[in-house]
Motif scaffolding. Structure first.
Motif, mmCIF file in Angstrom:
data_model
loop_
_atom_site.group_PDB
_atom_site.id
_atom_site.type_symbol
_atom_site.label_atom_id
_atom_site.label_comp_id
_atom_site.label_asym_id
_atom_site.label_seq_id
_atom_site.Cartn_x
_atom_site.Cartn_y
_atom_site.Cartn_z
ATOM 1 N N LEU A 176 -32.031 -37.316 -42.930
ATOM 2 C CA LEU A 176 -33.168 -38.312 -42.901
ATOM 3 C C LEU A 176 -33.567 -38.543 -41.197
ATOM 4 C CD1 LEU A 176 -35.199 -39.991 -44.207
ATOM 5 C CD2 LEU A 176 -33.465 -41.719 -44.463
ATOM 6 N N LEU A 177 -32.259 -38.781 -40.475
ATOM 7 C CA LEU A 177 -32.647 -39.133 -39.083
ATOM 8 C C LEU A 177 -33.306 -37.942 -38.315
ATOM 9 C CD1 LEU A 177 -31.872 -40.987 -36.724
ATOM 10 C CD2 LEU A 177 -29.741 -39.458 -36.254
ATOM 11 N N PRO A 208 -43.787 -33.218 -40.071
ATOM 12 C CA PRO A 208 -45.291 -33.489 -40.902
ATOM 13 C C PRO A 208 -45.251 -33.120 -42.496
ATOM 14 C CG PRO A 208 -45.175 -31.308 -39.725
ATOM 15 C CD PRO A 208 -44.052 -32.059 -39.334
ATOM 16 N N LEU A 209 -43.937 -32.557 -42.770
ATOM 17 C CA LEU A 209 -43.778 -32.446 -44.237
ATOM 18 C C LEU A 209 -42.920 -33.653 -45.011
ATOM 19 C CD1 LEU A 209 -43.545 -28.579 -44.868
ATOM 20 C CD2 LEU A 209 -45.375 -29.978 -44.270
ATOM 21 N N TYR A 210 -42.416 -34.585 -43.915
ATOM 22 C CA TYR A 210 -41.808 -35.666 -44.643
ATOM 23 C C TYR A 210 -42.487 -36.537 -45.608
ATOM 24 C CZ TYR A 210 -39.244 -40.403 -44.315
ATOM 25 O OH TYR A 210 -38.679 -41.599 -44.756
ATOM 26 N N LEU A 270 -36.098 -39.882 -52.372
ATOM 27 C CA LEU A 270 -34.625 -40.256 -52.598
ATOM 28 C C LEU A 270 -33.854 -40.743 -51.231
ATOM 29 C CD1 LEU A 270 -33.263 -38.043 -55.455
ATOM 30 C CD2 LEU A 270 -33.316 -40.531 -55.506
ATOM 31 N N LEU A 271 -33.830 -39.788 -50.436
ATOM 32 C CA LEU A 271 -33.017 -40.092 -49.154
ATOM 33 C C LEU A 271 -33.101 -41.414 -48.425
ATOM 34 C CD1 LEU A 271 -32.440 -36.550 -47.506
ATOM 35 C CD2 LEU A 271 -31.170 -37.673 -49.363
ATOM 36 N N THR A 272 -34.716 -41.495 -48.453
ATOM 37 C CA THR A 272 -35.164 -42.763 -47.799
ATOM 38 C C THR A 272 -34.621 -43.920 -48.442
ATOM 39 O OG1 THR A 272 -37.058 -41.643 -46.870
ATOM 40 C CG2 THR A 272 -37.233 -43.917 -46.694
ATOM 41 N N GLY A 273 -34.968 -43.982 -49.777
ATOM 42 C CA GLY A 273 -34.674 -45.273 -50.541
ATOM 43 C C GLY A 273 -33.051 -45.322 -50.512
ATOM 44 N N ILE A 274 -32.277 -44.509 -50.652
ATOM 45 C CA ILE A 274 -30.979 -44.627 -50.778
ATOM 46 C C ILE A 274 -30.503 -45.102 -49.406
ATOM 47 C CG2 ILE A 274 -28.591 -43.385 -50.617
ATOM 48 C CD1 ILE A 274 -29.791 -41.705 -53.280
#
Lengths: 196, 196, 196, 196
Positions: A88-89, A97-99, C69-73
């Protein structure tokens, strides 16, 4: 009425929190109001900076807008400090841009004033005028991350523009827009590019 | 202020149009208010039918809500008269669960009061209590089509419930919900199933 | 084809990352598959756990699902460590029902398979069966925070159920659902509560 | 596999229905593909019209996209024939910019490929290049109504562009976009304006 006053106070607190967080990230409410004016001035005769600023403030007083702003800015700042887990970092740091999650939070802001704001949001996010572009470029400087911020402020501007469009219509009345005597071509030409 | 009064009047007209169209399809605003009360009474002490009705009316006064309602009801009625082109006619007439556009219009209503309404909308659409179930069953009678209507009224109820949740919070203040002295477990237990 | 193979590999990597992060938070893909089966078994004859698991895996292979998912977790874990700024920290820690951003991320997952998934999402989020309830309760234990996780897994289950509904329809063909010879009442009864 | 083949056939039928309805309203798939190429060519080396057309066709093969298109086009045609009830008829006929339901249907199309498509949708809807502008202007000719159609085709183009962006990323691999050796500035510059 007690309920109304309480709502006003809660809104004022939300707005103040947003304003502080935005200022800390280099964004003044007046910069946002200026973009609202640019978007709407051709369609709302007599619109001025003060009314645009009032509309920006009204948007920031909404609880869900405030929550989206605080969450996105926190993620930007965590990315700057390297405090998010991988991958994520890297995704947030490089403004991949695909986040997509930056747009997801932004859309939750636009939604509050209805779907007519999506067009202005998309336009601002693509063309990046004024402070939106400044924030986007600033996010690529050493150690800075504005992955969420540029989308979030574009959304606030788009929502504030939608709010003005709805209110202006209320004041003019439907007749002035769509009445049988209205020269339709002209109304369409003006209005099309306008609020939406 | 002139602008505020104009907004009130435009809203009152939108609400009146919605109320008429709903009544023509067999739905009374009081039926919707009753469902709002059922959803929220456990979480808002002292909530009564009058406040729920006022919230339903406030939702129907929003321009985008009114537009979604009128569009969906028109499609239901056109389907009843066989006036839609195929294959759309069969899809709408049979309330095809994969159609999706009925939910799309409903979600545009829920969105107006933020994402917290989605949970209540989904619950109402699945369990179909009260008037939502009545409208759904009525849509399968000879010559009747309520493909859009059941989703739309579930959305109005969910939005009205969200509106009450937001206002109740404003009145209580954040402290009563999340302050350091609040017994967190209890607040969570109450609130979880509540507004969202 | 090279492009197809590359897409498969990128998807497999996204799925593996999601699976690891979910496992670290106590959620097995088999738990999610079980809920999909519970939701859909009445409507898809012969549906089994293996097909439900395959559908869950397909949902997790989508880039935007993985990012949500990764952002929420990450936000849940940052809240557990007290690493979010106030007032966001308290809002997330207490799973404030008016926060709304947990639902916003969840809806971005549901959207990928269309609006028919919203009903199942809302139902799961309200009734909290199986692992959704377990995660929700677990998030109120000392030092734990699952504010995002319960909504996110409900969204994955709802999306996987929608995917099965679409595929099952493709196999049956439209005729079996809506053809002139179909007993419409029966089809409606089955389908209504089904995918959506 | 039987299931895969069935899905392909159902998709081909949906696509064919959409293509016919679009052609009847004066829109060729090649016109849409051209706009996709214009949006994406700077970011996807070697992208050609054939790949863009294939992507447009893949979007139209999705059931929910097809349903949104058929519903919107039906409403446009009913408005042309005066077959909608008032005040909906005037709202749709005059392409009232505060209507919002045309954008609501369009967004349900964009959503299928994730939120990254919203920026391109908004841009197309504001600037109205190519066939989007042609359809918009054509809708103001005597007796014609394209209130929904211009938004719907902008949404199909935006979704097809998103699909290409996702696939191109899969082929390149994450490393080429965000690996430690990648000149980040350059990647950001390219990608920012690109898919989203």
């Amino acid at each position: 009425m007690a309920k109304h006053a309480a709502g006003k106070q809660a809104g004022a607190e939300a707005r103040a929190i947003c304003e502080t967080h935005l200022r800390n990230r280099g964004v003044a409410l007046a910069d946002l109001a200026e973009l609202v004016l640019r978007l709407q001035c051709a369609f709302v005769p007599g619109l001025d900076a003060a009314e645009c600023l009032e509309s920006v403030e009204a948007v920031l007083a909404k609880r869900e807008v405030c929550n989206a702003l605080l969450t996105g800015i926190a993620l930007d700042e965590l990315a700057e400090r390297g405090a998010l887990p991988e991958p994520l970092l890297s995704t947030v740091r490089h403004d991949d841009p695909l986040y997509g999650i930056d747009e997801v939070l932004a859309l939750s802001i636009v939604n509050i004033y209805g779907s007519i704001g999506f067009t202005n949001f998309g336009y601002l996010d693509k063309v990046k005028p004024g402070v939106v572009g400044g924030v986007d470029r600033g996010g690529h400087a050493d150690g800075r991350c504005n992955t969420f911020l540029d989308d979030l402020i574009a959304a606030v501007v788009a929502a504030a523009a939608s709010r003005i469009a709805h209110r202006h219509r209320d004041t003019l009345g439907e007749a002035a827009w769509m009445g049988p005597g209205t020269p339709v071509r002209h109304v369409d030409a003006t209005s099309r590019a306008g609020p939406a």
